[in-house]
Design a protein around this motif. Structure first.
Motif, PDB file in Angstrom:
ATOM      1  N   THR A 266       0.845  -1.184   0.000  1.00 26.81           N
ATOM      2  CA  THR A 266       0.000   0.000   0.000  1.00 26.81           C
ATOM      3  C   THR A 266       0.883   1.238   0.000  1.00 26.81           C
ATOM      4  O   THR A 266       2.005   1.204   0.495  1.00 26.81           O
ATOM      5  CB  THR A 266      -0.935   0.030   1.224  1.00 26.81           C
ATOM      6  OG1 THR A 266      -1.645   1.271   1.225  1.00 26.81           O
ATOM      7  CG2 THR A 266      -0.156  -0.077   2.517  1.00 26.81           C
ATOM      8  N   ASN A 267       0.402   2.299  -0.556  1.00 28.96           N
ATOM      9  CA  ASN A 267       1.137   3.565  -0.537  1.00 28.96           C
ATOM     10  C   ASN A 267       0.884   4.342   0.739  1.00 28.96           C
ATOM     11  O   ASN A 267       1.530   5.348   0.991  1.00 28.96           O
ATOM     12  CB  ASN A 267       0.738   4.427  -1.747  1.00 28.96           C
ATOM     13  CG  ASN A 267       1.292   3.858  -3.035  1.00 28.96           C
ATOM     14  OD1 ASN A 267       2.346   3.256  -3.041  1.00 28.96           O
ATOM     15  ND2 ASN A 267       0.547   4.038  -4.116  1.00 28.96           N
ATOM     16  N   PHE A 268      -0.080   3.887   1.542  1.00 29.68           N
ATOM     17  CA  PHE A 268      -0.410   4.598   2.775  1.00 29.68           C
ATOM     18  C   PHE A 268       0.556   4.180   3.875  1.00 29.68           C
ATOM     19  O   PHE A 268       0.747   2.992   4.138  1.00 29.68           O
ATOM     20  CB  PHE A 268      -1.842   4.285   3.199  1.00 29.68           C
ATOM     21  CG  PHE A 268      -2.218   4.936   4.506  1.00 29.68           C
ATOM     22  CD1 PHE A 268      -2.434   6.302   4.572  1.00 29.68           C
ATOM     23  CD2 PHE A 268      -2.312   4.189   5.666  1.00 29.68           C
ATOM     24  CE1 PHE A 268      -2.765   6.909   5.781  1.00 29.68           C
ATOM     25  CE2 PHE A 268      -2.646   4.785   6.870  1.00 29.68           C
ATOM     26  CZ  PHE A 268      -2.874   6.149   6.926  1.00 29.68           C
ATOM     27  N   ASP A 269       1.174   5.141   4.512  1.00 31.70           N
ATOM     28  CA  ASP A 269       2.145   4.883   5.577  1.00 31.70           C
ATOM     29  C   ASP A 269       1.462   5.126   6.913  1.00 31.70           C
ATOM     30  O   ASP A 269       1.238   6.269   7.330  1.00 31.70           O
ATOM     31  CB  ASP A 269       3.347   5.800   5.411  1.00 31.70           C
ATOM     32  CG  ASP A 269       4.465   5.480   6.395  1.00 31.70           C
ATOM     33  OD1 ASP A 269       4.240   4.663   7.310  1.00 31.70           O
ATOM     34  OD2 ASP A 269       5.563   6.044   6.241  1.00 31.70           O
TER      35      ASP A 269
END
Length: 418
Positions: free
Chosen positions: A10-13
């Motif tokens: 995912t690109n969400f951190d």
């Protein structure tokens, strides 16, 4: 249930809120970002500053390994001290003498490449907002470290004789007048990365004086100094000032970068803090790599190996200059007396970063000049590294580069004429 790779990416951190503020200053190196491209065999890479390790005698490396394991194997495979192996530090004394540098073995510390030494020094000296004075352009790895430490990077005018002492004094005084703390001057005085220029003997004395008068510590990074072609460069700044200069060296360019062995010579008070910082960061530099380097220096004609490197890189430099004259006569270039690099200045209107994808389609890679500035400059510059490809491939790479540059110049000329 087994989680698939696709569902775990995912690109969400989710930890974005927890990072230290300085983490925002980490950025992808424009040099490292090219590695996936330049690893393709059909691409001629003029990008990464890699030595030609094929010129090493592999049998000697193997002999050094076997000798080390037979006589020191138990020590080589064990932890070591934070300052590094004593025997190697004694051998480094001999190497530094070739640059005019004398230093006590007690003031030398081994690091994991000279990049590691620079990281430790930046961590010791730089608070957020402190000023580091650097050449214009400057080494991309140093720019990345100083940016990560939240320092203010101030580029100082540099020409074919190296950094300007007058511009250095002006920049330091201007920063101090603005209320900033000027802590460090970082220099690669011999065959600089990326420009290839060498700081003149006269300017070395002037630079030392400027920094001494203003209490600025000089970090002298010298990975290329022994790789001269025609004339040996002037003595190191550290040869004239043992208190105001920290001297960095490395085996990456004169032996092998894969061993990751560098060193730092520092005044005693700084040395003590560096050893503590080294132990805090990595416990100890790799004993195995240090002992392998030491054993190689014992059994090999290491100065003869450096001579072979000089001859090889001189041939490649000449090939690059010849190809530039033939295929890119409108492009200006430095003419280094050693090291790995040429610094190209493109005609007005061309942008090296924007041209890079076009160059890759022509199967050649280079490093845009913007990588070597902390303030966005360098768009009309290119760093060409001639050290790794064969001399013939250097010519092929520059010919391919000319296909891109000359096409862009033709387009500019056409539009200007209308």
């Amino acid at each position: 249930m087994t989680q698939t790779r696709a569902s775990s990416v995912t690109n969400f951190d989710s930890w974005k809120h927890a990072y230290a503020a300085r983490a925002a200053n980490l950025s992808v190196s424009e040099v490292r970002a090219l590695f996936a491209v330049v690893s393709r065999p059909e691409v001629v890479s003029l990008a990464g500053g890699m030595p030609d390790v094929s010129a090493l005698d592999g049998a000697l490396i193997e002999e050094a390994f076997n000798s080390m394991m037979a006589t020191k194997g138990n020590y080589a495979l064990q932890y070591g001290g934070g300052q590094g192996v004593l025997k190697l530090r004694e051998q480094i004394q001999e190497i530094m003498l070739l640059d005019g540098v004398q230093g006590s073995v007690d003031d030398i510390m081994i690091t994991t490449g000279s990049q590691h030494a620079l990281e430790l020094l930046a961590d010791l000296f730089l608070d957020a907002g402190d000023v580091v004075l650097v050449e214009a352009p400057s080494y991309v790895g140093a720019v990345g470290i100083f940016r990560h430490k939240e320092a203010h990077i101030e580029h100082v005018f540099t020409d074919n004789d190296g950094i300007s002492p007058e511009a250095l004094a002006e920049a330091a005084d201007r920063m101090a007048a603005a209320g900033k703390k000027v802590k460090l001057l970082y220099l690669v005085p011999n065959f600089a990365n990326p420009s290839g220029v060498t700081l003149s003997a006269e300017r070395r004395q002037q630079v030392l004086q400027v920094c001494k008068e203003r209490g600025i510590l000089i970090i002298e990074d010298n990975p290329y100094g022994l790789l001269y072609f025609e004339n040996q460069p002037p003595k190191a700044l550290r040869a004239f000032d043992s208190e105001g200069v920290v001297y960095l060296g490395s085996f990456s360019k004169i032996l092998s970068p894969g061993l990751r062995v560098g060193y730092v010579l520092a005044p005693p008070a700084i040395r003590d803090k560096l050893i503590l910082a080294n132990e805090s960061a990595i416990l100890s530099p790799a004993t195995f790599a240090q002992m392998l380097v030491s054993e190689y220096l014992l059994i090999a004609d290491w100065q003869g190996q450096i001579d072979r490197y000089r001859s090889l890189y001189r041939e490649k430099r000449d090939a690059a200059l010849e190809a530039l004259e033939q295929y890119l006569p409108r492009v200006q270039t430095t003419r280094p007396n050693g090291g790995f690099f040429l610094w190209l200045t493109l005609p007005e209107g061309l942008n090296s970063k924007e041209m890079l994808p076009l160059a890759v389609t022509e199967l050649v890679a280079y490093t845009p000049g913007t990588a070597f500035y902390g303030d966005g400059r360098g768009a009309n510059n290119i760093r060409v590294c001639y050290s790794h490809p064969t001399a013939e491939n250097v010519k092929v790479g520059i010919k391919r580069l000319s296909n891109v540059v000359n096409l862009q110049l033709d387009l500019l000329d056409t539009f200007r004429a209308e």
